[in-house]
Scaffold this motif. Structure first.
Motif, mmCIF file in Angstrom:
data_model
loop_
_atom_site.group_PDB
_atom_site.id
_atom_site.type_symbol
_atom_site.label_atom_id
_atom_site.label_comp_id
_atom_site.label_asym_id
_atom_site.label_seq_id
_atom_site.Cartn_x
_atom_site.Cartn_y
_atom_site.Cartn_z
ATOM 1 N N GLY A 125 2.565 10.263 -9.761
ATOM 2 C CA GLY A 125 1.977 10.271 -11.105
ATOM 3 C C GLY A 125 2.258 9.019 -11.923
ATOM 4 O O GLY A 125 2.065 9.004 -13.132
ATOM 5 N N LYS A 126 2.712 7.962 -11.239
ATOM 6 C CA LYS A 126 2.999 6.719 -11.972
ATOM 7 C C LYS A 126 1.789 5.784 -11.905
ATOM 8 O O LYS A 126 1.177 5.614 -10.852
ATOM 9 C CB LYS A 126 4.204 5.987 -11.350
ATOM 10 C CG LYS A 126 5.425 6.864 -11.069
ATOM 11 C CD LYS A 126 5.963 7.540 -12.298
ATOM 12 C CE LYS A 126 7.142 8.441 -11.955
ATOM 13 N NZ LYS A 126 7.429 9.423 -13.036
ATOM 14 N N HIS A 127 1.516 5.130 -13.012
ATOM 15 C CA HIS A 127 0.507 4.079 -13.025
ATOM 16 C C HIS A 127 1.025 2.891 -12.220
ATOM 17 O O HIS A 127 2.232 2.663 -12.174
ATOM 18 C CB HIS A 127 0.216 3.651 -14.465
ATOM 19 C CG HIS A 127 -0.118 4.802 -15.362
ATOM 20 N ND1 HIS A 127 -1.318 5.459 -15.321
ATOM 21 C CD2 HIS A 127 0.631 5.431 -16.314
ATOM 22 C CE1 HIS A 127 -1.321 6.431 -16.213
ATOM 23 N NE2 HIS A 127 -0.135 6.444 -16.832
ATOM 24 N N VAL A 128 0.118 2.164 -11.594
ATOM 25 C CA VAL A 128 0.565 1.083 -10.709
ATOM 26 C C VAL A 128 -0.168 -0.228 -10.985
ATOM 27 O O VAL A 128 -1.401 -0.272 -11.051
ATOM 28 C CB VAL A 128 0.347 1.446 -9.220
ATOM 29 C CG1 VAL A 128 0.881 0.326 -8.317
ATOM 30 C CG2 VAL A 128 1.022 2.767 -8.881
ATOM 31 N N LEU A 129 0.632 -1.284 -11.135
ATOM 32 C CA LEU A 129 0.111 -2.648 -11.075
ATOM 33 C C LEU A 129 0.639 -3.213 -9.766
ATOM 34 O O LEU A 129 1.851 -3.380 -9.597
ATOM 35 C CB LEU A 129 0.631 -3.484 -12.251
ATOM 36 C CG LEU A 129 0.367 -4.993 -12.164
ATOM 37 C CD1 LEU A 129 -1.118 -5.312 -12.067
ATOM 38 C CD2 LEU A 129 0.974 -5.718 -13.379
ATOM 39 N N CYS A 130 -0.255 -3.452 -8.801
ATOM 40 C CA CYS A 130 0.166 -3.915 -7.478
ATOM 41 C C CYS A 130 -0.229 -5.371 -7.286
ATOM 42 O O CYS A 130 -1.361 -5.770 -7.579
ATOM 43 C CB CYS A 130 -0.499 -3.050 -6.405
ATOM 44 S SG CYS A 130 -0.024 -3.540 -4.736
ATOM 45 N N ALA A 164 0.830 -1.204 0.000
ATOM 46 C CA ALA A 164 0.000 0.000 0.000
ATOM 47 C C ALA A 164 0.867 1.257 0.000
ATOM 48 O O ALA A 164 0.640 2.193 -0.776
ATOM 49 C CB ALA A 164 -0.928 -0.008 1.216
ATOM 50 N N GLU A 165 1.865 1.266 0.854
ATOM 51 C CA GLU A 165 2.731 2.447 0.971
ATOM 52 C C GLU A 165 3.393 2.772 -0.370
ATOM 53 O O GLU A 165 3.396 3.916 -0.821
ATOM 54 C CB GLU A 165 3.797 2.159 2.042
ATOM 55 C CG GLU A 165 4.759 3.285 2.266
ATOM 56 C CD GLU A 165 6.000 2.807 3.053
ATOM 57 O OE1 GLU A 165 5.856 1.819 3.811
ATOM 58 O OE2 GLU A 165 7.082 3.392 2.855
ATOM 59 N N GLN A 166 3.931 1.750 -1.016
ATOM 60 C CA GLN A 166 4.612 1.989 -2.296
ATOM 61 C C GLN A 166 3.616 2.380 -3.384
ATOM 62 O O GLN A 166 3.925 3.212 -4.245
ATOM 63 C CB GLN A 166 5.370 0.731 -2.717
ATOM 64 C CG GLN A 166 6.569 0.450 -1.798
ATOM 65 C CD GLN A 166 7.508 -0.590 -2.394
ATOM 66 O OE1 GLN A 166 7.189 -1.245 -3.378
ATOM 67 N NE2 GLN A 166 8.680 -0.724 -1.795
ATOM 68 N N THR A 167 2.448 1.779 -3.325
ATOM 69 C CA THR A 167 1.435 2.123 -4.320
ATOM 70 C C THR A 167 1.042 3.592 -4.176
ATOM 71 O O THR A 167 0.951 4.340 -5.162
ATOM 72 C CB THR A 167 0.211 1.205 -4.165
ATOM 73 O OG1 THR A 167 0.629 -0.138 -4.420
ATOM 74 C CG2 THR A 167 -0.906 1.581 -5.127
ATOM 75 N N ILE A 168 0.826 3.993 -2.943
ATOM 76 C CA ILE A 168 0.434 5.389 -2.694
ATOM 77 C C ILE A 168 1.527 6.354 -3.164
ATOM 78 O O ILE A 168 1.251 7.341 -3.858
ATOM 79 C CB ILE A 168 0.107 5.584 -1.195
ATOM 80 C CG1 ILE A 168 -1.230 4.883 -0.878
ATOM 81 C CG2 ILE A 168 0.063 7.060 -0.824
ATOM 82 C CD1 ILE A 168 -1.571 4.806 0.596
ATOM 83 N N LYS A 169 2.765 6.059 -2.835
ATOM 84 C CA LYS A 169 3.871 6.926 -3.278
ATOM 85 C C LYS A 169 3.918 7.027 -4.802
ATOM 86 O O LYS A 169 4.159 8.096 -5.360
ATOM 87 C CB LYS A 169 5.199 6.348 -2.781
ATOM 88 C CG LYS A 169 5.526 6.703 -1.343
ATOM 89 C CD LYS A 169 6.932 6.210 -1.019
ATOM 90 C CE LYS A 169 7.367 6.640 0.387
ATOM 91 N NZ LYS A 169 8.710 6.098 0.697
#
Lengths: 368, 368, 368, 368
Positions: free
Chosen positions: D96-101, D86-91
């Motif tokens: 402004g980066k798209h995220v695949l978590c 979660a922390e890395q996704t939020i950062k």
């Protein structure tokens, strides 16, 4: 020459769909049994019996009590509607006849207890409830492997009973007396759980239920709700000493009957009927590869029913224990009824180690 | 009461492995038949019969001719060693008894012809050769679908008969009299080809063989070569009018018996037993998922043998055609013998449209 | 950053159905390869290449010889029509380029020999014929088990290549150049026989063919006869030293592509794809249980083609032996051509131990 | 030539077992993605990256925040331990980066909500949680059939996640942070229930949970109890509007990974992976017929992970909706946490239609 072989003289009570099959099994497929009599009050069944049983020397009765007096009669197979199973079984026991009774003994627990009490008072009479799956080759094979320790300790059992959808509405009317889907269908799966989980003690002690929980839906037949019943049910039974059984039953399986079971142990898993098929034929057509499955439980379990008749006959003739224990058959009803209660109330139901229902807090205390 | 039902009084000749099974089928599993007598010259088989047949009222004979005179006898099931099949069948026919004879009638074509001639002279006597697969539920289902046109025109048939390896060397000695692997094992597959390929004419005309070719190896039993035989054989039979059957037989299939068949038509394919299994049980163990298969042909075809007994009985009692035609059974021997000849000579064998063997150039001329 | 990794600079010749797939495999799915060029003379394929290859930096050529001169080019994947396989392969070898050529090298044995001679004169150039099944996970797994001795001596191999029926008539026209069904379809099965039967020598020596025999029918496309071809073929190949392979090929399999193989050894049998399915999904519908199968060979073998590209690339980059030996690929053609000859002449064809064709009497003499 | 194709510049965070795989997928198997950077704090993973990623031009970072500043970076695949998902996704979102978590966003519901809130504040950023099964060919095929109405209304879903037993005790330690077996394993099955049950609304509305109930046992690893966890769990989730999902998870499946699912509708049933097998090979040995199954979830779902990478990439490049909705991924956590709570408390948990937990009597009132 007349046979010099000692054969069990048996009668069948009820000649409906299943009763007629039992009559045929004892008449033609159980060498050591001799079907001597049959009872039915229904005109169409009497007509069938006159054509199919009487020519083979079977006496037809329209009065159950009269049939019990048939000369030389030794045993009765009770295959009438569920509501009179117990009454007829009790009468037969009291008349000194051995009894093979179709499952369930009753949908009511106190009635089951009366049957057991009667049986207890007549210890020389053999009484067995017909849980046919216990005589199916695949289940028997799985049981032997379980006894042999191949899968370690049986821990989880998953089992389902799924019928082909019958659009006639028959099973809505039927639900009034069936006891509900968990008592009528999953009773077989519950019985399997009791059987495989007691393999540890080689059948000596039954696992003790700790909690049950059930939910269900009426997907195709909303009128089932009138009888507190559903056409799809999911139930979970937790036993003391770390064993869990979970069940599914359905009245709407499109291709036919699909009963399957997984017995999951600490070292392996045994799976019965994961890929159902009627026979060994597959069709490779332009639409894909296709196979058919049994249309009803009798197509699936025909040979098990015949084997059940033979083993019951042997047990009586040789004065052995019957292969399905009455206490276990009653316990299956107790669990089935509790699941149906849970379905209706929406509540999880808890039991103490002696089998008494307790509330959640009692359960919490029992846990300590 | 004694049954008022008319039952066929039948005797079994030969009480070896298969004969004993036939005796049981007629005694206990064919309601409309009454096993009244049995013949065997072998001491151990007599002992078995005294224990298992005599108590049920079956008379035991050690002289085949005497048995034929048993009062009221109507039919005989010939299940002795192959070498006396024909002789006993002929005697029974001449005594006016209906005959169910184990396959093959004989491993010699001229002897088969004698049986057919005798049967032709006694048209009121029913004579049938026991090709059990024709009574297996999966094959029957496939035949119905073929008749219904579901797969279009049956064009290619692949079929195999694979036995579990028997390290005792039994089948080497057996090869002296068996006629060889194509006559002993693939005879069933050949019969299936004749059956399915004649579905076009609804059984009225048999396909006519155009050429046969066979090869084989002795992988585990080199001594088979002494008898012109192999433990693995591959044969191809070409029929006039664009139909081909190809066969495999083996005496060394490790898990057990694996007989399978594909009937390939212009619109679809029917496959019998692509994924063999004994029952519906699979074991999920640390070594993978495992299932067992039938150990021998009786485990695979038990119910077919029972059905064969019943249909033969019904055909006699109701004066119907027997379900397997004698001409077809002889044709199967003719093709099996030709395959065995091809195996031995290494040559392809050609036939004209009347069934006569021709040389390659004759075949070439026939083609024009 | 530009990759510092050494990658093989490769071109694809031919961008038809299979060529386009090879191009994609080298471009996107073979990390150590760099697709630098592609050749096609066809306008529609050029259009496809401009859209799908050029944006990724691939140069498009309409002249094969020009493409061979592409700067830095190291290898070529030949995926044009079969009739130019050999010519392009020879040119590439002579230009010092490694070659992965689609199967077969040629449908003519003397042309294959020219390719092998050219390769022999250029020993630093790697040349491999693309028999994709050798890279399929199931076949690879079976090969490892065979090498490990799990099934004893591989003795019988059964293999089939069955295509979905294409009603467009395409394969009739195609038959003019395909070499016939045994050269076009069963070539894969023949290659498998050579592969598994040479496992005994760990791939060092090929089994030597002793005889071949084939028959076939035109069930749906009588016009195939014009090209000496059929839409259903059965072939048997006998090898010296007691090994037999038998094959079936069909152009009319209704549900789709069904290629399957059995490798039968003295101790066990390995079966690839007995129960074909596209994925892991089955549908349980009112008509039964149904599953789908691959519609064509690419659906079945896509991952094998990718693996083939990777292993060819690795072999070149690491100067290892290519995984499919050229001699074996030519032997497959020789056997395929002989089967097609046997189909056309109706005669069994015999070979001496040196591979020369002999007549039947020569064969008989060889046997002595 | 350098490619003229627009590719997504992506980084992978975490290079443990799954992170390394994601890195390979984006580097070599997702043509439209360009792996430009990777982050890991672990020495062994850095060593791996220097050997396997750096030569392909990938920059290695040991500081996550630095990596986010990599020039031109557009997207991040978060594949670290669950506790920092979660922390890395939020950062990343905030940068402004798209995220695949990787799943789950978090094992804590409030943390999931923070992620969703951050995503909501940054609507131009695409955020997707990686539920890989949604990209598996069999599940996708089943979903299409469900959307097409082939099975009628999806009513019951059964799904299981069973891992091969790992005797190292790894998963006991792992249980401290995993959230428990229902959050760690059955989260996939829960996600499938949400997916298939929302097919009715074509994905627009999620089914609303009405009650959950779970039980479990520690059959092989009693120490799991320290973390309120089990090695075998059974859970039942009841949804408003007559839909039920039931789940099983196990850490002790002997042959390997067996994940399977049944989607049961009013007209048909779709079954994914009833008969698991690694590839298309079966061995017929003297002990029976045997096949192997995937040893872990990656062997089973490798292609699904690759497809996930491709579809995420396409969604970003083409500004489309990501294929897995964030709200649904949070709902899966909510249900998983509730099941784990039920397991721990032994109580059934009830929800009102707005998703708030209520007591039993509240549930009873809601029923009226």
């Amino acid at each position: 020459m007349a046979p010099a072989v000692r054969r069990l003289r048996i009668a069948v009570s009820g000649l409906g769909r299943m009763g007629a099959r039992h009559a045929n099994h004892f008449l033609h497929r159980t060498p050591k049994a001799e079907l001597v009599a049959a009872f039915t009050p229904a005109d169409n069944e009497i007509a069938w019996a006159k054509e199919n049983l009487e020519p083979w020397g079977v006496s037809i009765y329209t009065d159950y009590d009269e049939m019990l007096k048939h000369e030389g009669l030794e045993a009765v197979c009770v295959a009438t509607v569920t509501t009179v199973h117990a009454e007829q079984t009790i009468k037969a026991i009291e008349a000194g006849k051995h009894v093979l009774c179709e499952k369930p003994l009753s949908t009511k627990l106190d009635v089951c207890q009366q049957v057991l009490a009667t049986a207890a008072r007549n210890p020389r009479v053999k009484v067995m409830c017909g849980f046919s799956r216990r005589f199916d080759a695949s289940y028997v094979n799985a049981y032997k492997l379980t006894l042999d320790g191949v899968i370690g300790r049986p821990t989880i059992l998953r089992s389902q009973t799924c019928d082909r959808y019958d659009p006639s509405g028959f099973f809505v009317a039927y639900a009034e007396f069936s006891g509900g889907i968990f008592v009528d269908c999953n009773i077989h799966d519950i019985d399997l759980a009791l059987w495989y989980f007691s393999a540890e003690s080689r059948g000596k002690t039954l696992p003790r239920v700790k909690s049950v929980m059930a939910v269900g839906v009426t997907a195709l037949e909303p009128d089932l709700a009138k009888h507190g019943d559903v056409d799809n049910g999911v139930g979970v039974v937790e036993f003391y000493d770390a064993q869990i059984a979970y069940f599914y039953s359905s009245r709407m399986n499109p291709p036919g009957q699909h009963d399957m079971t997984e017995i999951i142990g600490t070292k392996g898993k045994l799976v019965v009927n994961a890929s159902p098929m009627t026979d060994l034929l597959e069709s490779h057509m332009s639409t894909g590869i296709q196979r058919e499955i049994s249309q009803n439980y009798y197509e699936r379990f025909e040979h098990a029913f015949v084997e059940e008749a033979r083993q019951f006959t042997d047990a009586v003739l040789e004065s052995k224990e019957v292969p399905v224990d009455l206490t276990s058959s009653m316990e299956a009803v107790r669990i089935g009824v509790a699941l149906q209660d849970s379905l209706r109330s929406g509540r999880k139901i808890f039991f103490d180690r002696e089998g008494g229902r307790v509330d959640e807090d009692g359960a919490a205390r029992a846990k300590l």
